[in-house]
Design a protein around this motif. Sequence first.
Motif, PDB file in Angstrom:
ATOM      1  N   ALA A 266       4.821   4.824  -5.162  1.00 21.85           N
ATOM      2  CA  ALA A 266       4.881   5.763  -4.043  1.00 21.85           C
ATOM      3  C   ALA A 266       3.616   5.588  -3.214  1.00 21.85           C
ATOM      4  O   ALA A 266       2.504   5.540  -3.756  1.00 21.85           O
ATOM      5  CB  ALA A 266       4.990   7.201  -4.533  1.00 21.85           C
ATOM      6  N   THR A 267       3.778   5.472  -1.900  1.00 24.33           N
ATOM      7  CA  THR A 267       2.659   5.262  -0.981  1.00 24.33           C
ATOM      8  C   THR A 267       2.708   6.309   0.113  1.00 24.33           C
ATOM      9  O   THR A 267       3.787   6.654   0.604  1.00 24.33           O
ATOM     10  CB  THR A 267       2.735   3.867  -0.339  1.00 24.33           C
ATOM     11  OG1 THR A 267       2.811   2.873  -1.365  1.00 24.33           O
ATOM     12  CG2 THR A 267       1.518   3.595   0.532  1.00 24.33           C
ATOM     13  N   VAL A 268       1.549   6.815   0.497  1.00 27.94           N
ATOM     14  CA  VAL A 268       1.473   7.774   1.597  1.00 27.94           C
ATOM     15  C   VAL A 268       0.484   7.254   2.630  1.00 27.94           C
ATOM     16  O   VAL A 268      -0.563   6.694   2.282  1.00 27.94           O
ATOM     17  CB  VAL A 268       1.062   9.180   1.096  1.00 27.94           C
ATOM     18  CG1 VAL A 268      -0.316   9.150   0.453  1.00 27.94           C
ATOM     19  CG2 VAL A 268       1.108  10.197   2.228  1.00 27.94           C
ATOM     20  N   THR A 269       0.843   7.378   3.919  1.00 27.03           N
ATOM     21  CA  THR A 269      -0.022   6.968   5.026  1.00 27.03           C
ATOM     22  C   THR A 269      -0.123   8.140   5.999  1.00 27.03           C
ATOM     23  O   THR A 269       0.608   8.197   6.991  1.00 27.03           O
ATOM     24  CB  THR A 269       0.540   5.718   5.735  1.00 27.03           C
ATOM     25  OG1 THR A 269       1.934   5.908   5.994  1.00 27.03           O
ATOM     26  CG2 THR A 269       0.375   4.490   4.874  1.00 27.03           C
ATOM     27  N   PRO A 270      -1.011   9.102   5.737  1.00 25.58           N
ATOM     28  CA  PRO A 270      -1.084  10.304   6.562  1.00 25.58           C
ATOM     29  C   PRO A 270      -1.590  10.061   7.978  1.00 25.58           C
ATOM     30  O   PRO A 270      -1.358  10.885   8.866  1.00 25.58           O
ATOM     31  CB  PRO A 270      -2.051  11.204   5.777  1.00 25.58           C
ATOM     32  CG  PRO A 270      -2.870  10.259   4.960  1.00 25.58           C
ATOM     33  CD  PRO A 270      -1.967   9.122   4.631  1.00 25.58           C
ATOM     34  N   SER A 271      -2.292   8.945   8.200  1.00 27.66           N
ATOM     35  CA  SER A 271      -2.778   8.599   9.541  1.00 27.66           C
ATOM     36  C   SER A 271      -2.997   7.100   9.595  1.00 27.66           C
ATOM     37  O   SER A 271      -2.824   6.388   8.599  1.00 27.66           O
ATOM     38  CB  SER A 271      -4.089   9.333   9.853  1.00 27.66           C
ATOM     39  OG  SER A 271      -5.184   8.738   9.166  1.00 27.66           O
ATOM     40  N   ALA A 272      -3.399   6.604  10.759  1.00 28.64           N
ATOM     41  CA  ALA A 272      -3.668   5.180  10.925  1.00 28.64           C
ATOM     42  C   ALA A 272      -4.902   4.733  10.153  1.00 28.64           C
ATOM     43  O   ALA A 272      -5.157   3.536  10.035  1.00 28.64           O
ATOM     44  CB  ALA A 272      -3.842   4.848  12.405  1.00 28.64           C
ATOM     45  N   HIS A 273      -5.667   5.691   9.619  1.00 30.36           N
ATOM     46  CA  HIS A 273      -6.922   5.375   8.940  1.00 30.36           C
ATOM     47  C   HIS A 273      -6.819   5.415   7.418  1.00 30.36           C
ATOM     48  O   HIS A 273      -7.723   4.914   6.736  1.00 30.36           O
ATOM     49  CB  HIS A 273      -8.022   6.342   9.384  1.00 30.36           C
ATOM     50  CG  HIS A 273      -8.317   6.292  10.848  1.00 30.36           C
ATOM     51  ND1 HIS A 273      -9.044   5.281  11.439  1.00 30.36           N
ATOM     52  CD2 HIS A 273      -7.964   7.136  11.850  1.00 30.36           C
ATOM     53  CE1 HIS A 273      -9.136   5.499  12.738  1.00 30.36           C
ATOM     54  NE2 HIS A 273      -8.480   6.611  13.016  1.00 30.36           N
ATOM     55  N   ALA A 275      -4.472   5.229   3.620  1.00 27.10           N
ATOM     56  CA  ALA A 275      -3.282   4.897   2.838  1.00 27.10           C
ATOM     57  C   ALA A 275      -3.629   5.061   1.363  1.00 27.10           C
ATOM     58  O   ALA A 275      -4.730   4.703   0.931  1.00 27.10           O
ATOM     59  CB  ALA A 275      -2.806   3.468   3.103  1.00 27.10           C
ATOM     60  N   GLY A 276      -2.690   5.622   0.606  1.00 32.10           N
ATOM     61  CA  GLY A 276      -2.899   5.776  -0.828  1.00 32.10           C
ATOM     62  C   GLY A 276      -1.623   5.453  -1.577  1.00 32.10           C
ATOM     63  O   GLY A 276      -0.522   5.643  -1.055  1.00 32.10           O
ATOM     64  N   GLN A 277      -1.767   4.961  -2.791  1.00 33.52           N
ATOM     65  CA  GLN A 277      -0.590   4.607  -3.591  1.00 33.52           C
ATOM     66  C   GLN A 277      -0.817   4.981  -5.049  1.00 33.52           C
ATOM     67  O   GLN A 277      -1.938   4.973  -5.560  1.00 33.52           O
ATOM     68  CB  GLN A 277      -0.258   3.119  -3.471  1.00 33.52           C
ATOM     69  CG  GLN A 277      -1.257   2.160  -4.091  1.00 33.52           C
ATOM     70  CD  GLN A 277      -1.077   1.920  -5.596  1.00 33.52           C
ATOM     71  OE1 GLN A 277       0.047   2.018  -6.110  1.00 33.52           O
ATOM     72  NE2 GLN A 277      -2.163   1.626  -6.304  1.00 33.52           N
ATOM     73  N   VAL A 278       0.303   5.294  -5.720  1.00 38.10           N
ATOM     74  CA  VAL A 278       0.341   5.470  -7.175  1.00 38.10           C
ATOM     75  C   VAL A 278       1.511   4.640  -7.674  1.00 38.10           C
ATOM     76  O   VAL A 278       2.608   4.690  -7.090  1.00 38.10           O
ATOM     77  CB  VAL A 278       0.529   6.946  -7.576  1.00 38.10           C
ATOM     78  CG1 VAL A 278       0.648   7.068  -9.087  1.00 38.10           C
ATOM     79  CG2 VAL A 278      -0.622   7.795  -7.059  1.00 38.10           C
ATOM     80  N   SER A 279       1.311   3.867  -8.744  1.00 34.18           N
ATOM     81  CA  SER A 279       2.372   2.993  -9.224  1.00 34.18           C
ATOM     82  C   SER A 279       2.310   2.864 -10.738  1.00 34.18           C
ATOM     83  O   SER A 279       1.251   3.048 -11.359  1.00 34.18           O
ATOM     84  CB  SER A 279       2.287   1.612  -8.569  1.00 34.18           C
ATOM     85  OG  SER A 279       1.020   1.016  -8.787  1.00 34.18           O
ATOM     86  N   TYR A 280       3.465   2.530 -11.300  1.00 32.18           N
ATOM     87  CA  TYR A 280       3.539   2.261 -12.736  1.00 32.18           C
ATOM     88  C   TYR A 280       4.480   1.090 -12.954  1.00 32.18           C
ATOM     89  O   TYR A 280       5.532   0.989 -12.300  1.00 32.18           O
ATOM     90  CB  TYR A 280       4.058   3.465 -13.525  1.00 32.18           C
ATOM     91  CG  TYR A 280       4.138   3.183 -15.019  1.00 32.18           C
ATOM     92  CD1 TYR A 280       3.006   3.312 -15.809  1.00 32.18           C
ATOM     93  CD2 TYR A 280       5.319   2.747 -15.601  1.00 32.18           C
ATOM     94  CE1 TYR A 280       3.051   3.024 -17.175  1.00 32.18           C
ATOM     95  CE2 TYR A 280       5.369   2.444 -16.962  1.00 32.18           C
ATOM     96  CZ  TYR A 280       4.235   2.591 -17.750  1.00 32.18           C
ATOM     97  OH  TYR A 280       4.269   2.294 -19.081  1.00 32.18           O
ATOM     98  N   GLY A 281       4.105   0.208 -13.879  1.00 28.27           N
ATOM     99  CA  GLY A 281       4.948  -0.935 -14.195  1.00 28.27           C
ATOM    100  C   GLY A 281       5.019  -1.195 -15.680  1.00 28.27           C
ATOM    101  O   GLY A 281       4.045  -0.967 -16.415  1.00 28.27           O
ATOM    102  N   TYR A 282       6.174  -1.644 -16.124  1.00 28.90           N
ATOM    103  CA  TYR A 282       6.359  -2.128 -17.491  1.00 28.90           C
ATOM    104  C   TYR A 282       6.526  -3.634 -17.412  1.00 28.90           C
ATOM    105  O   TYR A 282       7.481  -4.132 -16.787  1.00 28.90           O
ATOM    106  CB  TYR A 282       7.584  -1.491 -18.134  1.00 28.90           C
ATOM    107  CG  TYR A 282       7.945  -2.081 -19.482  1.00 28.90           C
ATOM    108  CD1 TYR A 282       7.278  -1.668 -20.628  1.00 28.90           C
ATOM    109  CD2 TYR A 282       8.929  -3.061 -19.591  1.00 28.90           C
ATOM    110  CE1 TYR A 282       7.585  -2.229 -21.869  1.00 28.90           C
ATOM    111  CE2 TYR A 282       9.245  -3.622 -20.820  1.00 28.90           C
ATOM    112  CZ  TYR A 282       8.577  -3.195 -21.963  1.00 28.90           C
ATOM    113  OH  TYR A 282       8.886  -3.740 -23.181  1.00 28.90           O
ATOM    114  N   LEU A 283       5.594  -4.374 -18.025  1.00 30.66           N
ATOM    115  CA  LEU A 283       5.582  -5.830 -17.967  1.00 30.66           C
ATOM    116  C   LEU A 283       5.915  -6.379 -19.350  1.00 30.66           C
ATOM    117  O   LEU A 283       5.237  -6.056 -20.340  1.00 30.66           O
ATOM    118  CB  LEU A 283       4.219  -6.356 -17.527  1.00 30.66           C
ATOM    119  CG  LEU A 283       3.811  -6.151 -16.066  1.00 30.66           C
ATOM    120  CD1 LEU A 283       3.472  -4.688 -15.784  1.00 30.66           C
ATOM    121  CD2 LEU A 283       2.605  -7.020 -15.719  1.00 30.66           C
TER     122      LEU A 283
END
Length: 426
Positions: A266-273, A275-283
């Motif tokens: 999930a990524t959020v871009t509240p403004s042009a300045h 960006a934040g992301q949280v992710s999880y993966g099973y490899l």
Amino acid sequence: MKIVLSGAALAVAVAAPASAQEMSMPPMPGMEMPAPAHHDMAAMDGMMGDGRSAAASGTSRLPAEDKMQGLHIMAGDWMLMAHGYAWGAVTDQGGPRGANKAYVQSMAMVEAGRPIGPGVDLTLRTMLSLDPLMGERGYPNLFATGETAHGVPLVDRQHPHDLFMELSARIDVAAGPGKLFVYGGLPGEPALGPSAFMHRGSARFLAEAPITHHWFDSTHITFGVVTAGYATKLWQIEASAFNGREPGENRWNIETGALDSWSVRATVTPSAHWAGQVSYGYLRHPEKAHPGENEGRLTASVSYAGSGLDVTAGFSRKDRLPGRALTAWFGEATYVLAGPHAIFGRIENVDNDELFETDPASPLHDRAFGVTKVTGGYSYTLPLGNALSVALGGQVSVYSKPKALEAAYGDAPVSGTLFAKLMLGR
């Protein structure tokens, strides 16, 4: 299409028409380039960003102000973007386990996009690298681990990247306030972690890969990935199925394998300045040096870009399944001063249990050690006509480590690197 620039790709880019436009650092006085026609610029904005986010590796997002340096070209209905570099470096990694080497990193990326129907866009991307020419063992990078050469785990080395870093396609379909999208690559990048380090403005002049690379963005070259998601200007949510195995030692080929791993982001871009992301993966079985082990990887990161400053910070937890949990964090920044001057740095900390991977008889084998690396540097960028620039600079790294590592690494190792980075765009 993303491509790591080879000499041929650079030659094509240099011959780009006058409508090519820089994508990143502000031009120096007297060196401004002509802007494309208004309708061309509108097409570029539509294909390469939405006003809040900018093109990054795979399907990841960066702040719109963190624009990838390169060239934009309109060719009929196609919007083309070219990006790349050839990065010559001489490094002296300190301490008993350090080494010296002169080497060249390279990357060329080409992306082509066009509408293929009402509300439907197609994007093709290719990225190539000639890193395999530096040799199977890559270059010295104190406290870095990951992958193998000649069947032996790489320790205190950064492995070379593959010739084929990305060959991918993406389709976006307008739906409500945003777009549904499907992305596939062989190779490509799953929805896991922040944008790969070589695409972040915060790492623009950092000549070494992060020692936290295999905690955050090592999946940026994945031989088989399919991603589906939904994106608006404010947020993006996506999921991937991919081949969890890291690339093999043959850096020149294209590999295949089952899509046996998965991730969500999930990524959020509240403004042009921002960006934040949280992710999880099973490899599944990601590392050749750890056969039979799977991995659960959790990452979170945030990026800022504005007024000449690019910053990225992140945290990751890597769970060996079965095995221990290992954490890492980093912060990096590049600040472009007046004119051609820039300062940059990175601080990173990692819990690493692979520092004595090649010595099973050592009492330190398979023990996890917390190591901190602090890097700072300076660069001076010179324009070379309207299509190229070269950054000349250097960096110094110091380390904090447990006393148990002093016999192997010395009391206070210091590493230094000088570089000349030839870049497409300026």
